[in-house]
Design a protein around this motif. Structure first.
Motif, PDB file in Angstrom:
ATOM      1  N   CYS A  57      11.752  46.409  14.186  1.00 60.43           N
ATOM      2  CA  CYS A  57      12.608  46.632  13.021  1.00 60.43           C
ATOM      3  C   CYS A  57      12.648  47.912  12.111  1.00 60.43           C
ATOM      4  O   CYS A  57      13.894  48.484  11.717  1.00 60.43           O
ATOM      5  CB  CYS A  57      11.850  45.523  11.928  1.00 60.43           C
ATOM      6  SG  CYS A  57      11.923  43.892  12.079  1.00 60.43           S
ATOM      7  N   VAL A  58      11.350  48.704  12.061  1.00 61.79           N
ATOM      8  CA  VAL A  58      11.541  49.849  11.321  1.00 61.79           C
ATOM      9  C   VAL A  58      12.341  50.900  12.238  1.00 61.79           C
ATOM     10  O   VAL A  58      13.044  51.835  12.036  1.00 61.79           O
ATOM     11  CB  VAL A  58      10.283  50.480  11.131  1.00 61.79           C
ATOM     12  CG1 VAL A  58      10.183  51.908  10.514  1.00 61.79           C
ATOM     13  CG2 VAL A  58       9.303  49.417  10.349  1.00 61.79           C
ATOM     14  N   GLY A  59      12.123  50.925  13.562  1.00 63.50           N
ATOM     15  CA  GLY A  59      12.759  51.677  14.763  1.00 63.50           C
ATOM     16  C   GLY A  59      14.339  51.479  14.568  1.00 63.50           C
ATOM     17  O   GLY A  59      15.059  52.593  14.678  1.00 63.50           O
ATOM     18  N   LEU A  60      14.743  50.385  14.398  1.00 60.82           N
ATOM     19  CA  LEU A  60      16.509  50.338  13.980  1.00 60.82           C
ATOM     20  C   LEU A  60      16.916  51.119  12.777  1.00 60.82           C
ATOM     21  O   LEU A  60      17.809  51.383  12.699  1.00 60.82           O
ATOM     22  CB  LEU A  60      16.613  48.694  14.191  1.00 60.82           C
ATOM     23  CG  LEU A  60      16.684  48.050  15.567  1.00 60.82           C
ATOM     24  CD1 LEU A  60      16.818  46.372  15.268  1.00 60.82           C
ATOM     25  CD2 LEU A  60      17.607  48.608  16.413  1.00 60.82           C
ATOM     26  N   ILE A  61      16.062  50.899  11.953  1.00 61.15           N
ATOM     27  CA  ILE A  61      16.350  51.554  10.393  1.00 61.15           C
ATOM     28  C   ILE A  61      16.268  53.012  10.754  1.00 61.15           C
ATOM     29  O   ILE A  61      17.318  53.774  10.368  1.00 61.15           O
ATOM     30  CB  ILE A  61      15.258  51.052   9.431  1.00 61.15           C
ATOM     31  CG1 ILE A  61      15.578  49.713   9.165  1.00 61.15           C
ATOM     32  CG2 ILE A  61      15.671  51.840   7.966  1.00 61.15           C
ATOM     33  CD1 ILE A  61      14.367  49.127   8.136  1.00 61.15           C
ATOM     34  N   ILE A  62      15.352  53.606  11.386  1.00 58.24           N
ATOM     35  CA  ILE A  62      15.442  54.999  11.606  1.00 58.24           C
ATOM     36  C   ILE A  62      16.616  55.540  12.540  1.00 58.24           C
ATOM     37  O   ILE A  62      17.205  56.487  12.547  1.00 58.24           O
ATOM     38  CB  ILE A  62      13.921  55.399  12.269  1.00 58.24           C
ATOM     39  CG1 ILE A  62      12.922  55.076  11.283  1.00 58.24           C
ATOM     40  CG2 ILE A  62      14.117  56.706  12.931  1.00 58.24           C
ATOM     41  CD1 ILE A  62      11.347  55.329  11.846  1.00 58.24           C
TER      42      ILE A  62
END
Length: 451
Positions: A207-212
């Motif tokens: 989830c956080v990797g897709l935002i980054i």
């Protein structure tokens, strides 16, 4: 009588400025020695610190991986969206920025949809197959053993050999299945708990990797400009330009080797799933996932995926195992001769021997990740060393015949950047022999009256 002070001319040396670089170098060496000694004394603490740091920035690495994998799709979609927007927009720059945001958003949403589809469709099937194997494996082993016993008893020549094989292989394997897997429930519950925690960490990183990944894809030109500024500050302009060109070449190598191989493996996994469904073999979803994932591994991937899959089918039905082996051989021939050359393209510039060497070395050092990335990484290093050696030999004033024997073309594109300086090789170094009597004595330091 007036006294005058002598002014220091611009050419006279300054003791203070001459000693400063040496003092700075000595200070840096001493500081590095102290830091190294501190690391040796507190190695466990430093190791835990770096482990916690890498765990904390794990989503950043995940975002970098997603951004690299999704960048070709963003570029392709951005071209079409930019054409549509620039025709109607009054400000072309704003239209291009809008096209970048729209294409990045659509690509990331499509990636999220594919990941969710993977978890919804594939993961339950694979989990069901693993659960079925865990429940049916002892019974399948008994049936397979009894079937082999019946066939061997009909042939007296194989009875002795089968007795030895069953004594040293079948019985220990059956005991391990019955006692090691079924009776150690507490151990497997611990593995299950750690697996659940790992699953939550995986979802968080995704989830956080897709935002980054979204922010990296939008501002990729800005990050590349910042990296280029650092290179031009630290290195000479020709060397910085040379490194930037080699980074572009490495990007092409990794794109063809990794992105193409991922797409190829997805197609092979889908074809394998359809094939095993037609053959009505058991554990079709699990077998398709095994064959598709192991297809990413060069050289050994088809064997690594085919052997356990064949064993699973063999314990259920030997005839279907034979049909499955024939199907896998045909599928791999189709992949090697038709599908892989069309998707991955030509060679990545690495001979077959070094490809096998890189696969063995990467797998031995880094496991599965080394098997996947060993060949393209070694190809980049191999081409880098080759180009450095070739450029150095071109500037070494060797005869054309020698360069031709070494496989190096003597001509060099004058517009292409070089890692080496032309001035260091254009001027020939000449040595003049001077008699010892004509060499002047070194000047004595001031205040030295010794003879």
């Amino acid at each position: 009588m007036k006294t005058t002070k002598k002014r220091r001319t611009s050419g006279s040396p300054s003791v203070r400025y001459d000693l400063f670089p040496r003092a700075l170098a000595a200070f840096l060496v001493l500081a590095c020695a102290i830091v190294f000694y501190f690391i040796l004394l507190n190695f466990d603490t430093v190791q835990r610190f770096f482990e916690n740091a890498f765990t904390a920035i794990g989503p950043v690495f995940t975002g970098l991986i997603f951004a690299y994998l999704l960048n070709p799709a963003v570029v392709m979609l951005e071209k079409h969206v930019s054409k549509l927007l620039t025709r109607r927009a009054k400000n072309p720059a704003k239209a291009r920025k809008t096209a970048r945001v729209i294409s990045t958003f659509v690509t990331v949403i499509a990636a999220v949809f594919l990941i969710a589809l993977l978890f919804v469709l594939v993961v339950p099937e694979v989990a069901g197959s693993v659960t079925a194997i865990a429940g049916e494996l002892p019974q399948d082993m008994d049936e397979f053993t009894s079937r082999i016993n019946q066939k061997v008893q009909e042939n007296s020549r194989l009875s002795t050999l089968y007795g030895l094989v069953s004594q040293y292989l079948a019985e220990p394997l059956e005991n391990w299945v019955n006692s090691g897997i079924l009776n150690n429930a507490s151990v497997w519950m611990g593995y299950l708990a750690s697996g659940i925690v790992g699953a939550f960490n995986l979802v968080y990183n995704l989830c956080v990797g897709l935002i980054i990944c979204f922010y990296l894809l939008i501002g990729k030109e800005r990050f590349m400009r910042q990296g280029g500024k650092v290179l031009y500050v630290l290195l000479k302009p020709n060397r910085a330009e040379w490194i930037l060109r080699r980074l572009n070449g490495a990007n092409r190598t990794f794109s063809s080797a990794i992105l193409g191989k991922i797409l190829d493996s997805i197609i092979i996994g889908m074809i394998c799933f359809i094939g095993v469904r037609i053959l009505q073999t058991p554990y079709s979803a699990l077998i398709a996932v095994i064959v598709g994932v192991t297809n990413l591994i060069p050289f050994f991937g088809p064997f690594i995926g085919a052997i356990p899959s064949t064993l699973l089918v063999l314990m259920h039905d030997p005839m279907k195992a034979l049909y499955f082996v024939i199907f896998i051989v045909v599928l791999q021939q189709f992949d090697c001769n038709i599908l892989d050359p069309k998707i991955v393209g030509g060679s990545i510039g690495l001979p077959a021997f070094w490809s096998l060497f890189a696969c063995l070395l990467g797998g031995g050092l880094f496991g599965l990740l080394g098997l996947l990335l060993g060949v393209p990484t070694f190809a980049v290093l191999y081409n880098l060393c080759k180009e450095l050696i070739d450029e150095r030999l071109r500037f070494s004033k060797l005869p054309p015949e020698t360069l031709d024997k070494l496989g190096i073309k003597p001509e060099l594109d004058p517009n292409a950047p070089s890692f080496f300086d032309f001035d260091d090789f254009d001027e020939e170094q000449t040595f003049v022999e001077v008699p010892l009597s004509q060499i002047p004595d070194a000047p004595k330091p001031p205040g030295d009256n010794t003879t």
